[in-house]
Design a protein around this motif. Structure first.
Motif, short mmCIF file in Angstrom:
data_model
loop_
_atom_site.label_atom_id
_atom_site.label_comp_id
_atom_site.label_asym_id
_atom_site.label_seq_id
_atom_site.Cartn_x
_atom_site.Cartn_y
_atom_site.Cartn_z
N PRO A 92 36.16 -30.00 -16.50
CA PRO A 92 34.95 -30.51 -16.32
C PRO A 92 34.44 -30.23 -14.91
CG PRO A 92 36.62 -32.14 -16.23
CD PRO A 92 37.31 -30.93 -16.63
N MET A 93 33.10 -29.93 -14.56
CA MET A 93 32.53 -29.89 -13.65
C MET A 93 31.84 -31.15 -12.97
SD MET A 93 33.09 -26.37 -13.47
CE MET A 93 31.87 -26.17 -11.96
N VAL A 94 31.41 -31.95 -14.14
CA VAL A 94 31.10 -33.35 -13.77
C VAL A 94 31.63 -34.10 -14.35
CG1 VAL A 94 28.85 -34.84 -13.67
CG2 VAL A 94 28.78 -32.48 -12.68
N MET A 95 31.73 -35.58 -13.99
CA MET A 95 32.63 -36.56 -14.86
C MET A 95 32.15 -37.80 -14.32
SD MET A 95 36.84 -36.91 -15.22
CE MET A 95 37.09 -36.73 -13.64
N THR A 96 31.62 -38.84 -15.07
CA THR A 96 31.30 -40.05 -15.16
C THR A 96 32.00 -41.01 -16.07
OG1 THR A 96 29.05 -39.39 -14.05
CG2 THR A 96 29.37 -41.33 -14.82
N LEU A 97 32.33 -42.28 -15.61
CA LEU A 97 32.95 -43.14 -16.54
C LEU A 97 31.73 -44.14 -16.98
CD1 LEU A 97 36.17 -44.23 -14.71
CD2 LEU A 97 35.66 -42.25 -16.22
N VAL A 98 31.81 -44.37 -18.15
CA VAL A 98 30.71 -45.23 -18.87
C VAL A 98 31.22 -46.49 -19.43
CG1 VAL A 98 29.07 -45.52 -20.62
CG2 VAL A 98 29.47 -43.13 -19.39
N VAL A 111 24.70 -31.00 -12.03
CA VAL A 111 24.65 -31.78 -10.63
C VAL A 111 25.01 -33.24 -10.81
CG1 VAL A 111 22.78 -32.67 -9.15
CG2 VAL A 111 22.38 -30.63 -10.02
N ALA A 112 24.78 -33.93 -11.87
CA ALA A 112 25.30 -35.25 -11.87
C ALA A 112 25.30 -35.93 -13.51
CB ALA A 112 24.78 -36.03 -10.84
N ALA A 113 25.96 -37.15 -13.58
CA ALA A 113 25.70 -37.65 -14.73
C ALA A 113 25.98 -38.95 -14.36
CB ALA A 113 26.64 -37.36 -15.95
N ILE A 114 24.81 -39.77 -14.26
CA ILE A 114 24.45 -41.09 -13.62
C ILE A 114 24.38 -42.23 -14.64
CG2 ILE A 114 23.34 -42.34 -11.86
CD1 ILE A 114 22.18 -39.75 -10.79
N ASP A 115 25.31 -43.25 -14.44
CA ASP A 115 25.26 -44.52 -15.14
C ASP A 115 24.17 -45.24 -14.68
OD1 ASP A 115 25.41 -46.66 -16.83
OD2 ASP A 115 27.36 -47.29 -15.68
N VAL A 116 22.78 -45.24 -15.17
CA VAL A 116 21.65 -45.82 -14.52
C VAL A 116 21.70 -47.34 -14.51
CG1 VAL A 116 19.19 -46.12 -14.59
CG2 VAL A 116 20.38 -43.74 -15.33
N ASN A 140 38.51 -50.80 -26.04
CA ASN A 140 38.55 -49.21 -26.57
C ASN A 140 37.20 -48.72 -26.86
OD1 ASN A 140 41.24 -49.91 -27.42
ND2 ASN A 140 40.74 -51.11 -28.94
N ASP A 141 35.98 -49.19 -25.95
CA ASP A 141 34.97 -48.60 -26.02
C ASP A 141 34.67 -48.00 -24.74
OD1 ASP A 141 34.38 -50.86 -24.85
OD2 ASP A 141 33.09 -51.67 -26.30
N ASN A 142 35.40 -47.85 -23.85
CA ASN A 142 34.93 -47.22 -22.57
C ASN A 142 35.01 -45.48 -22.75
OD1 ASN A 142 34.89 -49.30 -21.16
ND2 ASN A 142 37.06 -49.62 -20.83
N LEU A 143 34.08 -45.03 -21.99
CA LEU A 143 33.89 -43.62 -22.49
C LEU A 143 33.88 -42.88 -21.15
CD1 LEU A 143 30.63 -43.69 -24.90
CD2 LEU A 143 32.89 -43.40 -25.36
N ILE A 144 34.11 -41.54 -21.29
CA ILE A 144 33.99 -40.48 -20.09
C ILE A 144 33.07 -39.40 -20.57
CG2 ILE A 144 35.24 -39.06 -18.59
CD1 ILE A 144 37.97 -40.30 -19.87
N CYS A 145 32.07 -39.47 -19.53
CA CYS A 145 30.99 -38.35 -19.79
C CYS A 145 31.53 -37.13 -18.89
CB CYS A 145 29.58 -38.97 -19.38
SG CYS A 145 28.44 -37.43 -19.51
N VAL A 146 31.61 -36.16 -19.59
CA VAL A 146 32.06 -34.69 -18.87
C VAL A 146 30.90 -33.57 -19.18
CG1 VAL A 146 34.45 -35.28 -18.96
CG2 VAL A 146 33.54 -34.06 -20.94
N ALA A 147 31.05 -32.58 -18.21
CA ALA A 147 30.11 -31.73 -18.27
C ALA A 147 31.02 -30.29 -18.16
CB ALA A 147 29.07 -31.75 -17.30
#
Length: 952
Positions: A610-616, A659-664, A623-630
């Motif tokens: 992954p180049m970008v990573m954000t936890l959601v 650039v980013a993945a932002i949990d707004v 059991n519903d937490n997610l990881i956003c990867v680019a």
């Protein structure tokens, strides 16, 4: 997010009918009334907010007039793979006269214009095809060729003017208490004393006969539309008000067609209604107009002298700011005027983006581009130049050819400057002078935090009011006004860090390649070392602080709020390692190692690193937490519990710069802002079906484009800031509209989890390029003494000293809240020598605002914009009928007719009369008159060119 939010907007079906019961108008309106909670602690009249901004201001969006017209630039013509013609304009410009050279490019297509900035490198040529490729235009039916005819500047200026009117005409309708029909309202011959006070507040009464300014469709020769009207200039926009009591009145015509002809064809109308709050209120269905999309209902309270405001917006109008305060009552009349004018201007601009207006604008633009293409076809091969790059200006041409090219360029500039001067004198030019009548600081204004910072910053994070920053010389702790203190020496090269004060933890990623690992430290232990004046720690001394299983990691991410559980996801090539803090982990006071506070949960394998990573964080956390990867050309969502992967967004581009993945914000749902290349997409991740995320429909997507590729993006609701190599681009999260662009040479973001810290260059000393006008502007009331104006990194003048400083933007200013809890600095013991007391003091949360608080502010502001409140939602649920007529729900929205607003710009300050026909170049507004960024560092307001030459 705008489309995602719109699904939750309550709509009132507002229907008006004639005497026979036939429906005259059917439409659904969004009602914005601030908060219904009148018992809030904030009293009316003391409201102060800093987020009252014109959206997409012309002095930032009208690039061709500002940067191209009257300067040497290149224009190209071509056709894409679908045989649609396009035009490309390219100029090498200076960033707002700050000596920051860069390429600016505008691509004109039938769908609209696209603008981008590209960095300038004197040793690297830039081809036309590479510029078009950056705009996702890679395939051509005909390769672009340069247009040498200088008259093309006039045609391209016309294309830019299709973006919308720069001057405005607003209707003002007077309604007496109890009047419920438009015939009654339009039949009022005169207004009350309170109504006259509102008119005096809005603008000045002007005589229409022989009026030379913007007339807004009124007759200025024969008085057929009245003898007087109300006019003002606000932030360079000329505004003419169509006042119902000033338009011709006819006793024989009960419908007052002449008055309706003007006010009924205004996109925005102010309705001033007399009477108490308990009396029947105005509704848009009372006005039979197919054109008005926004109504501003104004009431005056004689007891407290305040104005109450309510906004009605047709449902197809995109969201626009600023949001109404709570309660929407203004006792400061000047503040109310500024708020109302900004709200109405933004509302009309937003209305022009509705499908009705957008489709007509697209048809007009397509027709103009095709017509211009046909006119230029005969010269396509005869008088056009096909260059390989922008630097190929007649390569190896003889001396006579070079002189001919220089003469052509001189004529090109002369015609462009004449056209620019004519546009300014006519009043059609945007202005750079942004004055609102209130002397106030902008929320993004920065303050100098550390002078002469000579180190190369790698990253950092806030620690109380201090900054912990990783540099090429090690990790330093910096406090405002104090010398930097080393914490780790250069043997431990930290690439990424998080300061978690509530957990007394410092998480870092150090070294690179196979030697990279995560290191964890107790903040209290580091604080004690600082108190005891210990030498900075080296890599060997930190060997007990590394998490061994993280060897070879190149990236890690933590969840944005960790009130229940801290989760860390570490990326080791294409493997994700989930690490959490033990629920029963001991604190530092028990003498335990911070490594023992963590536990390894599981590993997840991906197809690519992954180049970008954000936890959601999921809504339940179970059991519903997610990881956003680019990676590659896509953003994926990975379920933390099962490792299941789902496609979130595919990037359709030849090259991708993630650039980013932002949990707004959450607000009960997960939302991500995906930033890559010049684009920014909002994607909603909702609802959750067990362990698998369901992708939302495309209608919930929302996107906008940056003008320059950012290196980092920071979200501080209501703003989103993009940090590029030499500028900060500030937009609104709610709609992506541009608010401001700050020129910041050699910019580098250092930290942003709390207050925003960035590094930038500046020059000190006496530059030969600085004029007396420059010096005077630097000592303005908004400029604190001792600070210098924006620098130029490339070629400082003689005697200048080139240095780089660290600046800070307060998060509390951006989100509009003051800091209520005290901040503790790690350097306090150096000032107050009571180490035993401080050692016993528990570590507290020292961030300016927690992320959960920001999300609460975002949710509240969203509800204000949409007219949602707890009381209104309960009332809506109670009043909703289960079997409501579907025909009414699907009532056809009113259609709009074409309007050509022959507007003109006013390059003057507020309240100033129209420009005379003088050709004095000093009539243009200079950059020195614009408000500074931070009062000490940068001029944010873009200035237009003052280099109009003698046209003799």
């Amino acid at each position: 997010m705008q489309a995602a939010w719109r699904q939750d907007i309550p709509m009132d079906i507002l229907i008006s009918s004639d005497a026979d019961g036939a429906i005259q108008r059917a439409g659904r309106f969004r009602v914005e009334n601030g908060s219904s909670d009148e018992s809030c602690g904030q009293a009316p009249g003391v409201w102060r907010r800093m987020d009252v901004h014109l959206e997409n201001p012309e002095y930032h969006t009208r690039w061709y007039f500002k940067y191209f017209l009257g300067k040497v630039h290149q224009n190209y013509i071509g056709t894409d793979a679908e045989r649609n013609p396009f035009f490309l304009s390219v100029v090498l410009s200076d960033q707002n006269n700050q000596r920051v050279p860069q390429y600016r490019a505008i691509l004109w297509r039938k769908t609209g214009s696209q603008k981008i900035c590209l960095s300038y490198c004197p040793t690297k040529t830039l081809s036309v095809k590479s510029i078009l490729s950056a705009m996702n235009l890679d395939k051509f039916e005909k390769s672009p060729r340069e247009i040498l005819n200088p008259e093309i500047q006039k045609d391209l200026l016309v294309l830019e003017e299709q973006e919308g009117s720069v001057n405005f005409k607003f209707g003002v309708l007077y309604a007496k208490d109890g009047q419920l029909t438009d015939d009654e309202m339009f039949s009022n011959e005169a207004g009350s004393e309170s109504f006259q006070k509102l008119l005096d507040l809005l603008g000045d009464s002007v005589t229409l006969k022989s009026w030379i300014g913007y007339r807004g469709g009124l007759d200025t020769k024969n008085d057929t539309t009245g003898t007087h009207s109300v006019y003002t200039v606000y932030q360079g926009h000329e505004i003419m008000f169509h006042v119902s009591t000033m338009l011709p009145y006819s006793k024989e015509n009960k419908q007052q067609v002449e008055r309706k002809r003007h006010i009924g064809n205004d996109i925005v109308t102010i309705v001033f209604q007399e009477g108490e709050e308990s009396s029947p209120s105005f509704k848009p269905s009372m006005i039979r107009s197919h054109f008005t999309h926004i109504f501003a209902l104004v009431r005056y309270n004689k007891q407290n002298g305040g104005y109450r405001l309510k906004i009605f917006s047709e449902e197809s109008v995109p969201l626009f700011g600023p949001p109404l305060p709570s309660p929407p009552v203004f006792t400061d009349h000047q503040e109310f005027r500024d708020f109302l004018l900004v709200k109405l201007i933004n509302g009309e601009k937003a209305t022009l983006e509705t499908p009705t207006f957008a489709q007509k604008r697209q048809r007009t633009l397509d027709m103009l581009i095709r017509s211009l293409y046909q006119d230029l076809m005969p010269d396509l091969h005869k008088n056009m130049l096909n260059r390989r790059s922008l630097s190929d200006v007649l390569p190896e041409s003889p001396k006579s050819a070079r002189k001919k090219e220089e003469a052509r360029q001189a004529e090109f500039v002369r015609i462009g400057q004449a056209l620019k001067l004519k546009t300014i004198v006519r009043g059609d030019a945007p202005t750079s002078l942004a004055t609102t009548g209130l002397c106030r600081r902008e929320p993004w204004e920065s303050q100098c935090f550390c002078n002469n910072f000579s180190h190369e910053a790698v990253g950092g994070d806030s620690w109380g009011p201090s900054l912990l920053v990783s540099t090429d010389s090690g990790v330093l702790l910096i406090d405002d006004g104090q010398p930097a203190i080393p914490v780790f020496d250069r043997s431990l090269q930290i690439r990424q860090m998080h300061v978690l004060e509530p957990l007394d933890l410092l998480i870092t990623r150090a070294d690179k390649g196979k030697d990279a690992r995560l290191y964890v430290f107790w903040l209290s232990a580091i604080r004690k070392d600082l108190e005891d004046n210990q030498a900075p720690r080296n890599k060997y001394e930190c060997r007990e602080n590394k998490l061994e299983k993280t060897r070879g990691c190149h990236l890690y991410a933590i969840n944005t709020h960790h009130s229940h559980e801290l989760r860390v996801v570490v990326a080791i090539r294409n493997k994700l390692l989930l690490v959490t803090r033990k629920p029963t982990a001991l604190n530092s006071g028990a003498g335990s190692s911070p490594v023992e506070a963590f536990q390894y949960i599981r590993e997840i394998c991906l197809s690519d690193p992954p180049m970008v990573m954000t936890l959601v964080d999921g809504p339940t956390g179970e059991n519903d937490n997610l990881i956003c990867v680019a990676y590659r050309h896509q953003y994926d969502l990975v379920n933390e519990s099962t490792g299941e992967t789902g496609r979130l967004h595919y990037v359709d581009a030849s090259r991708v710069h993630f650039v980013a993945a932002i949990d707004v914000y959450e607000d009960g749902e997960a939302g991500l802002l995906l930033c890559y290349n010049y684009s920014c997409f909002y994607k909603k991740v909702s609802p959750f079906n067990g362990a698998s995320p369901l992708m939302p429909p495309s209608a919930s997507d929302f996107h906008f484009s940056w003008n320059q590729i950012p290196h980092a993006v920071v979200c501080a609701f209501p703003y989103i800031l993009a940090f590029t190599t030499d500028s900060i681009e500030i937009r609104l999260v709610v709609n992506g509209n541009l608010v401001h662009t700050a020129v910041v040479p050699e910019l580098q973001l250092v930290a942003s989890r709390s207050d925003i810290y960035f590094k930038a260059s500046t020059t000190t000393g006496g530059s030969s390029n600085s004029s007396s006008k420059d010096t005077s502007s630097h000592s303005s009331p908004q400029t604190p003494t001792g600070y210098q104006p924006p620098p130029f990194p490339g070629s400082p003048g003689e005697g200048d000293v080139h240095c780089r400083n660290i600046y800070k933007i307060l998060l509390s200013n951006l989100v509009g809240r003051s800091i209520e809890r005290p901040l503790k600095s790690p350097l306090v013991p150096k000032v107050a020598p009571t180490p035993t007391v401080i050692a016993c003091t528990p570590v507290t949360h020292s961030l300016s605002l927690s992320r959960m608080e920001i999300k609460e502010i975002a949710s509240r502001t969203r509800k204000e914009l949409l007219g949602l409140s707890e009381g209104s939602q309960r009332q809506k649920k109670l009043s909703q009928k289960p079997g409501e007529d579907e025909a009414k729900q699907e009532a056809v929205r009113s259609t709009s007719t074409d309007r050509i607003n022959a507007g003109s710009f006013e390059s003057s300050s507020e309240g100033q009369r129209p420009l005379s026909t003088s050709s004095d170049p000093e009539s243009t507004v200079s950059a020195e008159d614009s408000p500074p960024f931070s009062g000490c560092l940068f001029h944010l307001t873009a200035s237009f060119d003052e280099d109009i030459v003698d046209l003799k």
